[in-house]
Write an enzyme that holds these catalytic residues in place. Structure first.
Site, PDB file in Angstrom:
ATOM      1  N   GLY A 152      -2.588  -3.773   0.310  1.00 45.06           N
ATOM      2  CA  GLY A 152      -3.349  -2.644   0.397  1.00 45.06           C
ATOM      3  C   GLY A 152      -4.543  -2.249  -0.063  1.00 45.06           C
ATOM      4  O   GLY A 152      -6.243  -2.212   0.431  1.00 45.06           O
ATOM      5  N   ALA A 153      -4.669  -2.159  -1.300  1.00 46.26           N
ATOM      6  CA  ALA A 153      -6.365  -1.922  -2.267  1.00 46.26           C
ATOM      7  C   ALA A 153      -5.153  -2.091  -3.681  1.00 46.26           C
ATOM      8  O   ALA A 153      -3.920  -2.071  -4.044  1.00 46.26           O
ATOM      9  CB  ALA A 153      -6.888  -0.881  -2.237  1.00 46.26           C
ATOM     10  N   GLU A 204      -5.936   0.281  -7.898  1.00 47.28           N
ATOM     11  CA  GLU A 204      -5.550   0.874  -8.861  1.00 47.28           C
ATOM     12  C   GLU A 204      -6.632   0.886  -9.550  1.00 47.28           C
ATOM     13  O   GLU A 204      -6.519   1.622 -10.979  1.00 47.28           O
ATOM     14  CB  GLU A 204      -4.642   1.434  -9.196  1.00 47.28           C
ATOM     15  CG  GLU A 204      -3.845   1.669 -10.296  1.00 47.28           C
ATOM     16  CD  GLU A 204      -2.704   0.366  -9.230  1.00 47.28           C
ATOM     17  OE1 GLU A 204      -2.399   0.135  -8.623  1.00 47.28           O
ATOM     18  OE2 GLU A 204      -1.563   0.430 -10.332  1.00 47.28           O
ATOM     19  N   HIS A 222      -3.011   7.134  -2.202  1.00 46.49           N
ATOM     20  CA  HIS A 222      -2.308   6.866  -3.171  1.00 46.49           C
ATOM     21  C   HIS A 222      -3.006   6.131  -4.430  1.00 46.49           C
ATOM     22  O   HIS A 222      -2.859   6.201  -5.990  1.00 46.49           O
ATOM     23  CB  HIS A 222      -2.190   5.962  -2.147  1.00 46.49           C
ATOM     24  CG  HIS A 222      -0.730   5.037  -3.198  1.00 46.49           C
ATOM     25  ND1 HIS A 222       0.764   5.115  -3.121  1.00 46.49           N
ATOM     26  CD2 HIS A 222      -0.424   3.930  -4.112  1.00 46.49           C
ATOM     27  CE1 HIS A 222       0.886   4.148  -4.015  1.00 46.49           C
ATOM     28  NE2 HIS A 222       0.224   3.526  -4.784  1.00 46.49           N
ATOM     29  N   GLU A 223      -4.313   4.968  -4.163  1.00 43.78           N
ATOM     30  CA  GLU A 223      -5.101   4.707  -5.285  1.00 43.78           C
ATOM     31  C   GLU A 223      -5.999   5.807  -6.210  1.00 43.78           C
ATOM     32  O   GLU A 223      -5.718   5.302  -7.450  1.00 43.78           O
ATOM     33  CB  GLU A 223      -6.174   3.248  -4.970  1.00 43.78           C
ATOM     34  CG  GLU A 223      -5.916   2.701  -4.297  1.00 43.78           C
ATOM     35  CD  GLU A 223      -4.387   1.803  -4.023  1.00 43.78           C
ATOM     36  OE1 GLU A 223      -3.642   1.799  -5.522  1.00 43.78           O
ATOM     37  OE2 GLU A 223      -3.625   1.723  -3.642  1.00 43.78           O
ATOM     38  N   HIS A 281      -2.923   7.433  -9.359  1.00 40.53           N
ATOM     39  CA  HIS A 281      -2.520   6.413 -10.238  1.00 40.53           C
ATOM     40  C   HIS A 281      -3.772   6.509 -10.650  1.00 40.53           C
ATOM     41  O   HIS A 281      -2.570   6.020 -11.586  1.00 40.53           O
ATOM     42  CB  HIS A 281      -2.506   5.093  -9.590  1.00 40.53           C
ATOM     43  CG  HIS A 281      -1.449   4.172  -8.724  1.00 40.53           C
ATOM     44  ND1 HIS A 281      -0.694   4.594  -9.206  1.00 40.53           N
ATOM     45  CD2 HIS A 281      -1.844   2.969  -7.376  1.00 40.53           C
ATOM     46  CE1 HIS A 281       0.531   3.440  -8.368  1.00 40.53           C
ATOM     47  NE2 HIS A 281       0.309   3.098  -7.315  1.00 40.53           N
ATOM     48  N   GLU A 341       4.871   3.327  -8.871  1.00 38.81           N
ATOM     49  CA  GLU A 341       4.803   2.640  -7.783  1.00 38.81           C
ATOM     50  C   GLU A 341       5.818   4.440  -6.865  1.00 38.81           C
ATOM     51  O   GLU A 341       5.168   4.818  -5.536  1.00 38.81           O
ATOM     52  CB  GLU A 341       5.146   1.547  -7.107  1.00 38.81           C
ATOM     53  CG  GLU A 341       4.135   1.036  -7.049  1.00 38.81           C
ATOM     54  CD  GLU A 341       3.028   0.814  -7.176  1.00 38.81           C
ATOM     55  OE1 GLU A 341       2.236   1.689  -6.577  1.00 38.81           O
ATOM     56  OE2 GLU A 341       1.997   0.380  -7.902  1.00 38.81           O
TER      57      GLU A 341
HETATM   58  N1  B3K Z   1      -0.548  -1.235  -7.295  1.00 34.69           N
HETATM   59  C1  B3K Z   1      -0.919  -2.232  -6.942  1.00 34.69           C
HETATM   60  C2  B3K Z   1      -0.332  -3.447  -5.974  1.00 34.69           C
HETATM   61  C3  B3K Z   1      -0.406  -4.495  -6.917  1.00 34.69           C
HETATM   62  C4  B3K Z   1       0.435  -5.709  -6.384  1.00 34.69           C
HETATM   63  C5  B3K Z   1       0.357  -7.169  -6.687  1.00 34.69           C
HETATM   64  N2  B3K Z   1       1.208  -8.587  -6.154  1.00 34.69           N
HETATM   65  C6  B3K Z   1      -1.476  -0.986  -5.106  1.00 34.69           C
HETATM   66  C7  B3K Z   1      -0.136  -0.022  -5.369  1.00 34.69           C
HETATM   67  O1  B3K Z   1       0.189   0.121  -5.435  1.00 34.69           O
HETATM   68  O2  B3K Z   1      -1.473   1.251  -5.099  1.00 34.69           O
HETATM   69 ZN    ZN Z   2       0.746   1.791  -5.863  1.00 39.30          ZN
END
Ligand code: B3K
Ligand code: ZN
Length: 882
Positions: free
Chosen positions: A265-266, A268, A301-302, A305, A324
């Protein structure tokens, strides 16, 4: 098994703090058309008393030179293999300069530095940084980064990295440069670089302490009109985190870049988030209400983080849920606060119960804090994310709003700038509230979904009511026995009027109005309430207070009573779902046995009551009620999954509802028609959702007049929500309107890649009997591209994951198709290939014939040469060969 390679397992128990620390990193990127040169200058300190050699991670790199304290090293001074660079003799403190060559244009893995639509971008989590340069690529190595980017000014006018822009200018030969500096020490997985032709929208946010933050969203120039909702969501997220968690943003810039080719998805990255364009770009014509909701959720969400992940990060990847689980919980709270309804909770619980419960019962089951992994990318799972969020939610429930906030304040203050563990998180909550969560910690270490068996008894003489609760957790691959969990069980008891009875436990003085949270700690315990003057109807596990399976006998009448009166909206919805599950499962059995299918009127009447009151009742709730449990969710209740019977049974119930409630559906559909232009707000979303669900039921009647009405909606809608709803219903039919609608849609949107994803996935989810052939054809269509994860998810993912009846066709064609795609994809993009393999992981849940067919595919995959670690791990664990 694949040729000669055996995956190495990494164990939590082997964790050791790093022997070397990197304090500062200076990077220079010379971006080229064929390759990119990366120059890296690291200041490295050896931990006191450590004698081990320095082993730097590195993959897919071409080493050009190494200098140690200014001295060029000859080949005899180091060892190099496909995964690392080892230096045996190094001083206690030194400067290492390394030059490498990489090939971003050829990088289809979308990990490390790669090119998407002509623009450079990075993805470093979890272990992508080692594909850029040799490094200690672990989250507990935190350094400050200064990054210089040099590239052709015309091709790459925008040059971005983390932190603050400290210099920029022109160079010779049409090149220019930019230098970025990030003042906050960070792990390498948060590094980011972007270079390309991008346009941006800008805004500002004033923080609580009156600091001004520049906000930018960068997209390809033709998408510039589609960023306003993402920007508004970002500002709301920033304000929310200040208000609810007291967290303020810490840099002067916050940048978001949208790219089309992205594995998830994205991401951070500190100060420079990189997003899958699906979670940034929106306007009413191209994005649905659901897209808007996702954009808000992922932007939030991002952003969240920045504290839960970046300022306080993970010590190692076993702690992934530290950031997460907590951040998902935060984004769930945020989204729920924005829509102000129970629907967000319903959706979150649905996802958890459908996908996480299944994972917890399958070959890949693992605790929220896993003990081991082979490929960390395979552990970005629903367990780490969604169950992790439920675990944090339980802590929130146990401590209450204020206690939880005290705990998170202490956590952020105590661990700011550190790489820590889930244990540190729980400890901060304990310390701030003087409580003991030692038993609660089992949620982090024990896999599997606990089951609660509840029995009730009413004593009219004593006027007491008792709940006897037993808990048990089934064995999972590495954990045959489980200890009892500590969990919050939120309950209420309804009197005959449907009102909550004030609750008082025997021996306790305080009488609690309505809802009460019981703390369960033992394998078996009984709670007795006094002063209960009539036999109540219990409402258990309100708000889904713990991620468990609840077993409690209720009659259909009692369920209908809860559906009508429970003052916990989640449980009202849940009562309706339970009724529907029971009906569909019994229809499934009848279908299998060749019996006549029939639906009892009690459910239909209960639904009718809600439809009658659609004007005054909450429309988003009624809409949720009308969405029957999915085939996926239902299949979890079957001993042996029979996709065909399930599909027939569920469809039969939908048709029955459509016939019996036709007049309501018609009226509501018409009454909820609106001439107002599209706007995205909770009331309008509820109106559109309910209206489109009514249309969906009417379409079950398969009548020409309704097909035409649906086609009319498709053609005249001013927004994607209404247009795509109509298109998806038509796509399921064999009507003449179907072909016209699909081709009109294609012609209108063929230039818009994200809309084309919808076109693909609608056709892939159609329940028609020729869907498989259509999907095969579409895989050769110019709208499909194997190297783009969104396309793979839209076509292959949708068909194989969401179209159960067609994918699991007894011919095994679906399985063969998926097997072949996994093998084609693996050399290009192992992460995406591995996600697809997990569809086969549940092969043991089906009948022997299907089992054999799926197992054959897994075996075939396991034999393909040069299998990636990613695919190998899931394939072999699914076959239980390792
Ligand atoms: N932290 C990233 C996910 C990374 C996945 C790597 N395979 C996105 C998120 O959970 O915000
Ligand atoms: Zn995340």
């Amino acid at each position: 098994m694949s040729e000669g390679k055996i995956n190495k397992t990494v164990y939590l128990k082997d964790y050791c703090p790093p022997d070397y620390q990197i304090k500062t990193v200076h990077l220079s990127f010379y971006l080229g058309e064929e390759h990119t040169r990366v120059y890296s200058k690291l200041s490295i300190t050896r931990s006191l008393g450590k004698k081990t050699p320095l082993i730097l991670h590195g993959e897919a790199l071409k080493l050009l030179s190494i200098q140690l304290n200014g001295q060029l090293l000859t080949e005899s001074a180091y060892q190099i293999n496909s995964e690392s660079l080892t230096l045996h003799q190094v001083p206690d403190y030194f400067i290492l300069e390394i030059e490498t060559k990489i090939y971003p244009q050829k990088n289809t893995t979308l990990s490390g530095l790669y090119v998407s639509e002509g623009n450079f971008c990075t993805q470093c989590e979890a272990e992508g940084f080692r594909r850029i340069t040799y490094f200690l690529d672990c989250p507990d190595v935190m350094a400050t980064y200064t990054t210089t980017i040099i590239g052709n000014k015309e091709k790459y006018p925008v040059l971005l990295s983390n932190g603050n822009l400290i210099d920029q200018g022109d160079k010779e030969n049409g090149e220019h440069f930019a230098i970025w500096q990030d003042p906050f020490p960070k792990p390498s997985y948060l590094f980011a670089l972007v270079a390309g032709k991008l346009s941006s929208i800008q805004d500002k946010f004033i923080t609580l302490s009156r600091r001004e933050v520049n906000l930018s969203i960068y997209v390809q120039p033709h998408n510039i009109e589609k960023c306003t909702y993402a920007m508004a969501s970002l500002k709301r997220s920033m304000a929310w985190d200040e208000q609810v968690y007291g967290r303020e943003y810490d840099l002067d810039n916050y940048m978001i870049v949208a790219v089309d080719d992205f594995n998830m998805g994205a991401m951070e990255n500190k100060g420079l988030n990189i997003f899958n364009s699906k979670f940034v770009l929106a306007n009413p014509e191209t994005a649905t209400d659901t897209d808007y909701q996702y954009i808000e959720g992922v932007i939030g969400h991002e952003y969240f983080h920045n504290w839960s992940g970046n300022r306080v990060t993970c010590r190692d990847w076993f702690q992934l849920s530290l950031k997460e689980g907590f951040t998902v919980f935060r984004d769930q709270q945020f989204s729920a606060s924005q829509s102000g309804s129970v629907v967000k909770r319903i959706e979150d619980v649905n996802r958890l119960r459908t996908y996480q419960f299944r994972e917890d019962a399958g070959p890949m089951a693992h605790p929220v804090r896993p003990e081991s992994y082979e490929e960390i990318n395979n552990f970005y799972t629903v367990t780490i994310y969604e169950k992790g969020a439920e675990v944090v939610r339980m802590l929130h429930t146990l401590l209450g709003e204020t206690g939880f906030r005290k705990g998170t304040d202490l956590y952020f203050e105590r661990h700011n700038g550190q790489a820590v563990t889930t244990d540190d998180f729980v400890k901060a909550l304990e310390d701030a509230n003087q409580v003991d969560f030692s038993q609660f910690r089992l949620w982090y270490s024990q896999a599997g979904t606990p089951e609660l068996h509840v029995q009730s008894s009413y004593d009219a003489d004593q006027q007491t009511y008792s709940l006897k609760i037993k808990q048990a957790c089934p064995p999972t691959p590495d954990q045959p026995y489980k200890k009892p969990f500590h969990l919050p069980l939120t309950i209420g008891l309804l009197d005959s009027q449907g009102k909550d009875i004030p609750l008082q436990l025997v021996g306790e003085n305080n009488r609690i109005k309505g809802t009460q949270t019981l703390e369960i700690k033992n394998q078996e315990e009984t709670f007795t309430f006094e002063n209960i003057s009539m036999s109540p109807t219990p409402s258990l596990l309100r708000g889904f207070s713990a991620p468990v399976k609840l077993h409690f006998e209720l009659s259909d009448k009692e369920r209908c009573f809860l559906l009508a009166y429970d003052n916990d909206s989640f449980n009202r919805w849940e009562a309706g779902q339970q009724l529907a599950v029971k009906i569909i499962l019994s229809l499934t059995k009848d279908y299998q046995e060749g019996n006549l299918l029939k639906v009892s009127s009690i459910f239909i009447e209960a639904i009718a009551k809600f439809l009658e009151n659609y004007k005054t009742d909450n429309q988003s709730f009624i809409a949720q009620l009308l969405i029957l449990p999915s085939e996926h969710y239902l299949s979890e209740f079957m001993e042996v999954i029979d996709p065909e019977a399930l599909y027939q049974a569920r469809t039969f119930l939908r048709k029955t509802l459509a016939h019996s409630l036709k007049d309501y559906f018609n009226t509501i559909y018409h009454q909820l028609t609106s001439e107002k232009p599209y706007s995205f707000n909770p009331q309008e979303v509820a109106r559109r959702t309910l209206r489109n669900i009514c249309l969906g039921y009417l379409m079950m009647l398969d009548e020409t007049e309704i097909h035409q009405r649906c086609f009319h909606q498709f053609k005249t809608a001013d927004n994607m929500t209404d247009s795509i709803a109509a298109l998806s219903y038509l796509a399921d039919t064999k009507s003449t309107e179907r072909e016209s609608a699909l081709s009109i849609f294609y012609e209108r949107w063929k230039q818009d890649s994200l809309v084309m994803d919808k076109w693909l996935s609608i056709q892939a989810s159609a329940k028609r009997d020729d869907t498989f052939e259509i999907v095969e054809q579409l895989s050769g269509h110019s709208a499909f591209k194997l190297t783009n994860p969104n396309k793979v998810r839209a076509l292959i993912g949708t068909f194989c994951q969401n179209n159960l009846v067609n994918f699991h066709h007894p011919s095994g064609n679906g399985y063969k198709f998926l097997g072949e795609y996994i093998c084609k994809l693996d050399p290009l993009n192992p992460q995406i290939a591995a996600r697809l393999v997990s569809i086969f992981s549940f092969w043991k849940r089906y009948d022997p014939k299907r089992q054999t067919l799926m197992k054959d595919q897994l075996e075939q995959i396991s034999r393909s040469p040069n299998l990636s670690k990613d695919v190998q791990e899931i394939t072999l664990k699914s076959l239980k060969m390792n």
